[in-house]
Design a protein around this motif. Structure first.
Motif, PDB file in Angstrom:
ATOM      1  N   ALA A  59      65.435 -31.321  -7.153  1.00  0.00           N
ATOM      2  CA  ALA A  59      66.204 -31.777  -5.991  1.00  0.00           C
ATOM      3  C   ALA A  59      65.858 -30.977  -4.745  1.00  0.00           C
ATOM      4  O   ALA A  59      65.850 -31.514  -3.630  1.00  0.00           O
ATOM      5  N   THR A  60      65.551 -29.692  -4.919  1.00  0.00           N
ATOM      6  CA  THR A  60      65.179 -28.844  -3.776  1.00  0.00           C
ATOM      7  C   THR A  60      63.908 -29.360  -3.121  1.00  0.00           C
ATOM      8  O   THR A  60      63.845 -29.519  -1.896  1.00  0.00           O
ATOM      9  N   TRP A  61      62.897 -29.658  -3.940  1.00  0.00           N
ATOM     10  CA  TRP A  61      61.643 -30.158  -3.372  1.00  0.00           C
ATOM     11  C   TRP A  61      61.807 -31.580  -2.828  1.00  0.00           C
ATOM     12  O   TRP A  61      61.217 -31.928  -1.796  1.00  0.00           O
ATOM     13  N   ASN A  62      62.619 -32.390  -3.475  1.00  0.00           N
ATOM     14  CA  ASN A  62      62.872 -33.736  -2.947  1.00  0.00           C
ATOM     15  C   ASN A  62      63.501 -33.660  -1.559  1.00  0.00           C
ATOM     16  O   ASN A  62      63.163 -34.448  -0.668  1.00  0.00           O
ATOM     17  N   VAL A  64      63.151 -31.187   0.584  1.00  0.00           N
ATOM     18  CA  VAL A  64      62.068 -30.758   1.485  1.00  0.00           C
ATOM     19  C   VAL A  64      61.264 -31.966   1.945  1.00  0.00           C
ATOM     20  O   VAL A  64      61.038 -32.174   3.150  1.00  0.00           O
ATOM     21  N   PHE A  65      60.840 -32.796   0.994  1.00  0.00           N
ATOM     22  CA  PHE A  65      60.012 -33.947   1.327  1.00  0.00           C
ATOM     23  C   PHE A  65      60.780 -34.955   2.185  1.00  0.00           C
ATOM     24  O   PHE A  65      60.214 -35.566   3.100  1.00  0.00           O
ATOM     25  N   ASP A  66      62.067 -35.131   1.898  1.00  0.00           N
ATOM     26  CA  ASP A  66      62.899 -36.047   2.691  1.00  0.00           C
ATOM     27  C   ASP A  66      62.968 -35.597   4.149  1.00  0.00           C
ATOM     28  O   ASP A  66      62.823 -36.410   5.078  1.00  0.00           O
ATOM     29  N   LEU A  67      63.188 -34.300   4.354  1.00  0.00           N
ATOM     30  CA  LEU A  67      63.321 -33.779   5.718  1.00  0.00           C
ATOM     31  C   LEU A  67      62.000 -33.895   6.485  1.00  0.00           C
ATOM     32  O   LEU A  67      61.984 -34.232   7.675  1.00  0.00           O
ATOM     33  N   LEU A  68      60.904 -33.627   5.807  1.00  0.00           N
ATOM     34  CA  LEU A  68      59.591 -33.775   6.453  1.00  0.00           C
ATOM     35  C   LEU A  68      59.353 -35.222   6.859  1.00  0.00           C
ATOM     36  O   LEU A  68      58.856 -35.496   7.954  1.00  0.00           O
ATOM     37  N   ALA A  69      59.732 -36.152   5.990  1.00  0.00           N
ATOM     38  CA  ALA A  69      59.549 -37.570   6.293  1.00  0.00           C
ATOM     39  C   ALA A  69      60.385 -38.001   7.493  1.00  0.00           C
ATOM     40  O   ALA A  69      59.996 -38.907   8.245  1.00  0.00           O
ATOM     41  N   GLN A 294      56.423 -41.626   1.160  1.00  0.00           N
ATOM     42  CA  GLN A 294      55.475 -41.951   0.096  1.00  0.00           C
ATOM     43  C   GLN A 294      54.170 -41.194   0.283  1.00  0.00           C
ATOM     44  O   GLN A 294      53.574 -40.708  -0.698  1.00  0.00           O
ATOM     45  N   GLU A 295      53.724 -41.072   1.527  1.00  0.00           N
ATOM     46  CA  GLU A 295      52.496 -40.305   1.809  1.00  0.00           C
ATOM     47  C   GLU A 295      52.674 -38.847   1.400  1.00  0.00           C
ATOM     48  O   GLU A 295      51.755 -38.228   0.834  1.00  0.00           O
ATOM     49  N   ILE A 296      53.861 -38.292   1.660  1.00  0.00           N
ATOM     50  CA  ILE A 296      54.146 -36.909   1.265  1.00  0.00           C
ATOM     51  C   ILE A 296      54.164 -36.786  -0.259  1.00  0.00           C
ATOM     52  O   ILE A 296      53.605 -35.841  -0.823  1.00  0.00           O
ATOM     53  N   GLU A 297      54.785 -37.745  -0.927  1.00  0.00           N
ATOM     54  CA  GLU A 297      54.851 -37.740  -2.384  1.00  0.00           C
ATOM     55  C   GLU A 297      53.441 -37.794  -2.999  1.00  0.00           C
ATOM     56  O   GLU A 297      53.163 -37.117  -3.995  1.00  0.00           O
ATOM     57  N   ASP A 298      52.571 -38.570  -2.379  1.00  0.00           N
ATOM     58  CA  ASP A 298      51.203 -38.698  -2.877  1.00  0.00           C
ATOM     59  C   ASP A 298      50.394 -37.409  -2.691  1.00  0.00           C
ATOM     60  O   ASP A 298      49.368 -37.212  -3.358  1.00  0.00           O
ATOM     61  N   ASN A 299      50.829 -36.564  -1.766  1.00  0.00           N
ATOM     62  CA  ASN A 299      50.119 -35.312  -1.476  1.00  0.00           C
ATOM     63  C   ASN A 299      51.068 -34.115  -1.574  1.00  0.00           C
ATOM     64  O   ASN A 299      50.947 -33.149  -0.812  1.00  0.00           O
ATOM     65  N   LYS A 300      51.983 -34.174  -2.526  1.00  0.00           N
ATOM     66  CA  LYS A 300      53.058 -33.175  -2.565  1.00  0.00           C
ATOM     67  C   LYS A 300      52.564 -31.759  -2.854  1.00  0.00           C
ATOM     68  O   LYS A 300      53.191 -30.787  -2.413  1.00  0.00           O
ATOM     69  N   ARG A 301      51.449 -31.632  -3.544  1.00  0.00           N
ATOM     70  CA  ARG A 301      50.924 -30.280  -3.800  1.00  0.00           C
ATOM     71  C   ARG A 301      50.575 -29.589  -2.490  1.00  0.00           C
ATOM     72  O   ARG A 301      50.885 -28.401  -2.293  1.00  0.00           O
ATOM     73  N   ASP A 302      49.949 -30.323  -1.572  1.00  0.00           N
ATOM     74  CA  ASP A 302      49.598 -29.759  -0.265  1.00  0.00           C
ATOM     75  C   ASP A 302      50.851 -29.414   0.532  1.00  0.00           C
ATOM     76  O   ASP A 302      50.911 -28.367   1.188  1.00  0.00           O
TER      77      ASP A 302
END
Length: 327
Positions: A59-62, A64-69, A294-302
């Motif tokens: 949930a923490t990383w999700n 992070v990705f939500d806020l970036l999006a 979705q773009e962030i999810e596809d490149n989440k390691r970066d």
């Protein structure tokens, strides 16, 4: 270099629904233009309520990705648990805070009751009682001058000022500045299933609309929104209808909103048409955010690497403050 600093945090609990977006995140994005902003995913705070470690980590990383999006800049974002100075400062500040002050915090009473309502034998952690001190450390360690908060957080910020003032008095130096609340006007988004309550993930899926939901799901939830039986006078909107207009104004505040409002007032607007227009407006607004997510999810390691780097950079500020506090 002369920008005032802003600090705010979000717990990685629940999905990022429309209410949370307009209640906080949209404002966070806008503040980045005017202030030196630091935004934290406060995963330590999330531990004060019942949790499962693996789910909390995800949930923490999700979050992070939500806020970036949504438009939060990578360099402004960090994960609280990556900066241990927060918890060390919290101990020092805890020794500057009385038991009585914490006992008067209304959120402890509310959240304790929430846990008991779910399970009368449930575990109540000490962290739930003391977390306002950690929240004070989150703010003061960056010497934030402004803190964007909702009205329910005013009491916590007052406690932060009290703790900062007591520290300054004890050491005989005006070290910590007194942070100020930064209120903004945000639309109050209610549940489309029950417009007597706020949109909330804790109430279940039908009481919130996920910002990243598929278009068909968004439209379906809005089509099923509560309105009225048609017997309410046109100059007295029911809560359900008013909530649909609030959504329309939030997502499409221009001519389309004014046309719908005029149609409602002269009696020519059907609720089916209103729901369709609101659904279209929400989908049109969320489409690019969902694509970015979705773009962030596809490149989440970066992206994980970038947030670890930004957390390390922001930690330097926390380390300097803690050195000065110890001195």
């Amino acid at each position: 270099m002369n920008k005032k600093s802003v600090l705010s945090g979000i717990q990685p609990t629940g999905n990022l629904h429309l209410g949370r977006y307009f209640g906080a995140i949209q404002n966070w994005v806008a503040l980045q233009k005017q202030y030196d902003c630091k935004y934290s995913i406060v995963d330590y705070h999330a531990m004060t309520m019942p949790f499962k470690p693996t789910k909390l980590r995800q949930a923490t990383w999700n979050t992070v990705f939500d806020l970036l999006a949504c438009g939060i800049k990578e360099e402004n974002l960090f994960i609280q648990s990556y900066i241990p100075e927060h918890t060390e400062l919290a101990w020092v500040l805890g020794c500057m805070c009385s038991h009585g002050e914490l006992s008067r915090m209304t959120q402890f009473k509310d959240k304790s009751q929430q846990i008991k309502d779910t399970d009368k034998s449930a575990f109540l952690s000490t962290g739930l009682f003391t977390y306002p001190v950690l929240q004070a450390a989150d703010i003061l360690i960056y010497k934030a001058s402004k803190v964007p908060v909702g009205g329910d957080q005013d009491q916590h910020l007052e406690l932060t000022r009290s703790i900062a003032n007591r520290f300054n008095t004890v050491v005989g130096v005006e070290y910590f500045i007194m942070p100020e609340t930064l209120h903004s006007k945000t639309p109050k988004i209610l549940s489309t299933a029950d417009p007597s309550i706020k949109m909330s993930s804790s109430k279940g899926d039908k009481h919130n609309i996920d910002l990243f939901a598929e278009p068909n799901r968004i439209r379906k939830q809005i089509r099923s929104a509560v309105t009225d039986s048609g017997d309410v006078p046109r100059d007295q909107m029911s809560p359900g209808v008013e909530n649909l207009f609030t959504l329309m104004k939030a997502f499409a505040p221009g001519e389309k909103y004014r046309e719908l409002l005029a149609g409602y007032r002269d009696g020519s607007l059907l609720y089916g048409e209103l729901k369709q227009k609101v659904g279209d407006a929400v989908v049109n607004f969320t489409d690019p955010i969902r694509e970015k997510r979705q773009e962030i999810e596809d490149n989440k390691r970066d992206y994980k690497k970038k947030i670890k780097e930004s957390s390390a950079e922001i930690r330097k500020v926390a380390q300097q403050t803690l050195r000065e506090v110890k001195e």
